[in-house]
Design a protein around this motif. Structure first.
Motif, PDB file in Angstrom:
ATOM      1  N   SER A 139       0.837  -1.206   0.000  1.00  0.00           N
ATOM      2  CA  SER A 139       0.000   0.000   0.000  1.00  0.00           C
ATOM      3  C   SER A 139       0.870   1.253   0.000  1.00  0.00           C
ATOM      4  O   SER A 139       0.547   2.248  -0.658  1.00  0.00           O
ATOM      5  CB  SER A 139      -0.929   0.006   1.208  1.00  0.00           C
ATOM      6  N   ALA A 140       1.980   1.200   0.731  1.00  0.00           N
ATOM      7  CA  ALA A 140       2.909   2.328   0.735  1.00  0.00           C
ATOM      8  C   ALA A 140       3.476   2.557  -0.655  1.00  0.00           C
ATOM      9  O   ALA A 140       3.598   3.702  -1.118  1.00  0.00           O
ATOM     10  CB  ALA A 140       4.026   2.080   1.740  1.00  0.00           C
ATOM     11  N   LEU A 141       3.829   1.482  -1.344  1.00  0.00           N
ATOM     12  CA  LEU A 141       4.342   1.614  -2.713  1.00  0.00           C
ATOM     13  C   LEU A 141       3.285   2.209  -3.637  1.00  0.00           C
ATOM     14  O   LEU A 141       3.590   3.043  -4.494  1.00  0.00           O
ATOM     15  CB  LEU A 141       4.794   0.260  -3.250  1.00  0.00           C
ATOM     16  N   ALA A 142       2.045   1.776  -3.466  1.00  0.00           N
ATOM     17  CA  ALA A 142       0.968   2.314  -4.301  1.00  0.00           C
ATOM     18  C   ALA A 142       0.806   3.815  -4.061  1.00  0.00           C
ATOM     19  O   ALA A 142       0.595   4.581  -5.010  1.00  0.00           O
ATOM     20  CB  ALA A 142      -0.334   1.580  -4.007  1.00  0.00           C
ATOM     21  N   ALA A 143       0.897   4.232  -2.799  1.00  0.00           N
ATOM     22  CA  ALA A 143       0.823   5.657  -2.501  1.00  0.00           C
ATOM     23  C   ALA A 143       2.019   6.396  -3.093  1.00  0.00           C
ATOM     24  O   ALA A 143       1.871   7.473  -3.688  1.00  0.00           O
ATOM     25  CB  ALA A 143       0.748   5.874  -0.989  1.00  0.00           C
ATOM     26  N   LEU A 144       3.197   5.809  -2.960  1.00  0.00           N
ATOM     27  CA  LEU A 144       4.406   6.447  -3.486  1.00  0.00           C
ATOM     28  C   LEU A 144       4.380   6.549  -5.007  1.00  0.00           C
ATOM     29  O   LEU A 144       4.981   7.462  -5.582  1.00  0.00           O
ATOM     30  CB  LEU A 144       5.644   5.679  -3.025  1.00  0.00           C
ATOM     31  N   SER A 145       3.672   5.637  -5.656  1.00  0.00           N
ATOM     32  CA  SER A 145       3.584   5.707  -7.128  1.00  0.00           C
ATOM     33  C   SER A 145       2.937   7.011  -7.580  1.00  0.00           C
ATOM     34  O   SER A 145       3.109   7.427  -8.721  1.00  0.00           O
ATOM     35  CB  SER A 145       2.786   4.514  -7.662  1.00  0.00           C
ATOM     36  N   ARG A 146       2.228   7.682  -6.681  1.00  0.00           N
ATOM     37  CA  ARG A 146       1.519   8.907  -7.027  1.00  0.00           C
ATOM     38  C   ARG A 146       2.286  10.173  -6.638  1.00  0.00           C
ATOM     39  O   ARG A 146       1.954  11.259  -7.119  1.00  0.00           O
ATOM     40  CB  ARG A 146       0.142   8.921  -6.363  1.00  0.00           C
ATOM     41  N   ILE A 147       3.279  10.039  -5.744  1.00  0.00           N
ATOM     42  CA  ILE A 147       3.959  11.256  -5.272  1.00  0.00           C
ATOM     43  C   ILE A 147       5.476  11.206  -5.378  1.00  0.00           C
ATOM     44  O   ILE A 147       6.131  12.238  -5.214  1.00  0.00           O
ATOM     45  CB  ILE A 147       3.583  11.567  -3.804  1.00  0.00           C
ATOM     46  N   CYS A 148       6.047  10.036  -5.645  1.00  0.00           N
ATOM     47  CA  CYS A 148       7.509   9.912  -5.682  1.00  0.00           C
ATOM     48  C   CYS A 148       7.989   9.921  -7.135  1.00  0.00           C
ATOM     49  O   CYS A 148       7.575   9.081  -7.941  1.00  0.00           O
ATOM     50  CB  CYS A 148       7.955   8.636  -4.977  1.00  0.00           C
ATOM     51  N   THR A 149       8.854  10.848  -7.451  1.00  0.00           N
ATOM     52  CA  THR A 149       9.327  11.003  -8.827  1.00  0.00           C
ATOM     53  C   THR A 149      10.574  10.172  -9.135  1.00  0.00           C
ATOM     54  O   THR A 149      10.980  10.086 -10.286  1.00  0.00           O
ATOM     55  CB  THR A 149       9.626  12.472  -9.118  1.00  0.00           C
ATOM     56  N   GLY A 150      11.175   9.578  -8.111  1.00  0.00           N
ATOM     57  CA  GLY A 150      12.398   8.811  -8.302  1.00  0.00           C
ATOM     58  C   GLY A 150      12.298   7.428  -7.697  1.00  0.00           C
ATOM     59  O   GLY A 150      11.208   6.889  -7.495  1.00  0.00           O
ATOM     60  N   PRO A 151      13.442   6.815  -7.378  1.00  0.00           N
ATOM     61  CA  PRO A 151      13.443   5.436  -6.879  1.00  0.00           C
ATOM     62  C   PRO A 151      12.961   5.306  -5.447  1.00  0.00           C
ATOM     63  O   PRO A 151      13.040   6.241  -4.652  1.00  0.00           O
ATOM     64  CB  PRO A 151      14.925   5.041  -6.991  1.00  0.00           C
ATOM     65  N   VAL A 152      12.466   4.113  -5.134  1.00  0.00           N
ATOM     66  CA  VAL A 152      12.082   3.748  -3.772  1.00  0.00           C
ATOM     67  C   VAL A 152      12.927   2.553  -3.366  1.00  0.00           C
ATOM     68  O   VAL A 152      12.922   1.525  -4.052  1.00  0.00           O
ATOM     69  CB  VAL A 152      10.589   3.383  -3.680  1.00  0.00           C
ATOM     70  N   THR A 153      13.654   2.670  -2.274  1.00  0.00           N
ATOM     71  CA  THR A 153      14.472   1.562  -1.785  1.00  0.00           C
ATOM     72  C   THR A 153      13.718   0.835  -0.684  1.00  0.00           C
ATOM     73  O   THR A 153      13.282   1.449   0.295  1.00  0.00           O
ATOM     74  CB  THR A 153      15.819   2.065  -1.239  1.00  0.00           C
ATOM     75  N   ALA A 154      13.541  -0.465  -0.870  1.00  0.00           N
ATOM     76  CA  ALA A 154      12.846  -1.293   0.106  1.00  0.00           C
ATOM     77  C   ALA A 154      13.867  -2.097   0.897  1.00  0.00           C
ATOM     78  O   ALA A 154      14.697  -2.811   0.309  1.00  0.00           O
ATOM     79  CB  ALA A 154      11.871  -2.225  -0.589  1.00  0.00           C
ATOM     80  N   TYR A 155      13.808  -2.000   2.210  1.00  0.00           N
ATOM     81  CA  TYR A 155      14.723  -2.718   3.094  1.00  0.00           C
ATOM     82  C   TYR A 155      13.977  -3.908   3.675  1.00  0.00           C
ATOM     83  O   TYR A 155      13.005  -3.748   4.420  1.00  0.00           O
ATOM     84  CB  TYR A 155      15.224  -1.786   4.197  1.00  0.00           C
ATOM     85  N   VAL A 156      14.419  -5.107   3.295  1.00  0.00           N
ATOM     86  CA  VAL A 156      13.673  -6.322   3.609  1.00  0.00           C
ATOM     87  C   VAL A 156      14.610  -7.414   4.120  1.00  0.00           C
ATOM     88  O   VAL A 156      15.833  -7.323   3.981  1.00  0.00           O
ATOM     89  CB  VAL A 156      12.914  -6.836   2.369  1.00  0.00           C
ATOM     90  N   ARG A 157      13.974  -8.447   4.681  1.00  0.00           N
ATOM     91  CA  ARG A 157      14.722  -9.614   5.136  1.00  0.00           C
ATOM     92  C   ARG A 157      14.442 -10.776   4.190  1.00  0.00           C
ATOM     93  O   ARG A 157      13.289 -11.208   4.075  1.00  0.00           O
ATOM     94  CB  ARG A 157      14.300 -10.012   6.557  1.00  0.00           C
ATOM     95  N   GLY A 158      15.467 -11.278   3.525  1.00  0.00           N
ATOM     96  CA  GLY A 158      15.344 -12.501   2.750  1.00  0.00           C
ATOM     97  C   GLY A 158      14.949 -12.301   1.300  1.00  0.00           C
ATOM     98  O   GLY A 158      14.312 -11.315   0.938  1.00  0.00           O
ATOM     99  N   PRO A 159      15.317 -13.255   0.461  1.00  0.00           N
ATOM    100  CA  PRO A 159      15.062 -13.164  -0.978  1.00  0.00           C
ATOM    101  C   PRO A 159      13.581 -13.216  -1.342  1.00  0.00           C
ATOM    102  O   PRO A 159      13.173 -12.619  -2.342  1.00  0.00           O
ATOM    103  CB  PRO A 159      15.814 -14.365  -1.552  1.00  0.00           C
ATOM    104  N   ALA A 160      12.766 -13.912  -0.566  1.00  0.00           N
ATOM    105  CA  ALA A 160      11.336 -13.996  -0.886  1.00  0.00           C
ATOM    106  C   ALA A 160      10.680 -12.628  -0.774  1.00  0.00           C
ATOM    107  O   ALA A 160       9.910 -12.213  -1.656  1.00  0.00           O
ATOM    108  CB  ALA A 160      10.647 -14.998   0.030  1.00  0.00           C
TER     109      ALA A 160
END
Length: 281
Positions: A139-160
């Protein structure tokens, strides 16, 4: 959108665990302010396996449901229609039930995120960081698709999780870049940081908040403030909290379920703040 109902109608929040939910406080405050004395709002402990039977047992008095984890995706096959917003992230947090019993799924988390950010003056950013993965992160990514003009870095645990966030980025048209959770301190320099993780997950990051931080959106509201939010505020950075999101998405739910707009944002927020203060006392 349903028309205003003049007979007794019901709504509720479902999930597991659910005892902590503030949704009843917010919705009941809205009903009282709007003069909807014939409306009631409750909470029910419902698991994924119990959801089909719960929905099947609803009588015509039901007007809507709020859904929290783990039901936001489990409900999808049980609906008659799903809004484009909810379809974009395959997550439903709102079910509107019309007079014929048809169930329409929607997602008010995405516009709720945008409204909460807009309230703090954040309408566009050049880049952002998302801490965590899952339904709230999508949902955060969907919101960012409307207001972020550049890259979004996601910090996650694990390849899945990494693969999941990449897939959401592709679907939502967001340039998602993946970083391991061990590097999460590096996220804090982004103009906008959205933390979607459970309580305690970001506590170790608090000492790493930069001297001039951007905006932090921490989706938690209890316990609040989190150590990360406290450190952020001490350094002068704007903080958007989970209560902000909860209130804004609940405003939209009230409007969808009752057909009354605008819902009383200030009254709902005050009710939520009072309830949280009572819990902490």
């Amino acid at each position: 959108m349903p028309t205003t109902r003049t007979t007794a109608h019901r709504a509720a929040v479902l999930g597991s665990p659910i005892a902590h939910s503030l949704s009843p406080v917010l919705h009941r405050a809205a009903y009282a302010e709007l003069g909807l004395t014939h409306w009631s709002y409750d909470r029910f402990e419902v698991t994924e396996t119990g959801l089909p039977a719960f929905l099947a047992g609803l009588d015509p008095s039901w007007a809507g449901l709020s859904l929290t984890m783990p039901l936001k995706r489990a409900v999808l096959p049980l609906l008659d229609t799903v809004s484009p917003t909810a379809s974009s992230v395959e997550a439903v947090n709102t079910v509107v039930i019309d007079g014929d019993g048809r169930r329409t799924g929607d997602n008010t988390d995405i516009p709720g995120i945008l409204a909460a950010l807009r309230e703090r003056g954040v309408t566009t950013v050049e880049s952002a960081a998302v801490l965590g993965a899952g339904a709230t992160a999508s949902s955060a990514l969907a919101a960012l698709s409307r207001i972020c003009t550049g890259p979004v870095t996601a910090y996650v645990r694990g390849p899945a999780r990494a693969a999941e966030m990449r897939e959401w980025g592709t679907r939502l048209g967001v340039d998602v870049r993946i970083a391991d959770w061990s590097e999460a301190a590096g996220a804090l320099g982004a103009p906008l940081v959205i933390a979607t993780t459970p309580a305690g997950a970001t506590d170790a990051l608090a000492p790493h908040v930069p001297d001039r931080p951007g905006t932090l959106f921490d989706v938690l509201y209890d316990p609040w403030p989190t150590p990360l939010a406290t450190a952020w505020s001490v350094r002068g950075g704007p903080v958007v909290g989970g209560l902000d999101l909860l209130v804004h998405q609940a405003v939209l739910q009230v409007e969808l379920m009752t057909g009354r707009a605008p819902a009383p944002l200030a009254v709902m927020r005050a009710a939520g703040e009072h309830a949280l203060g009572t819990r902490r006392a």
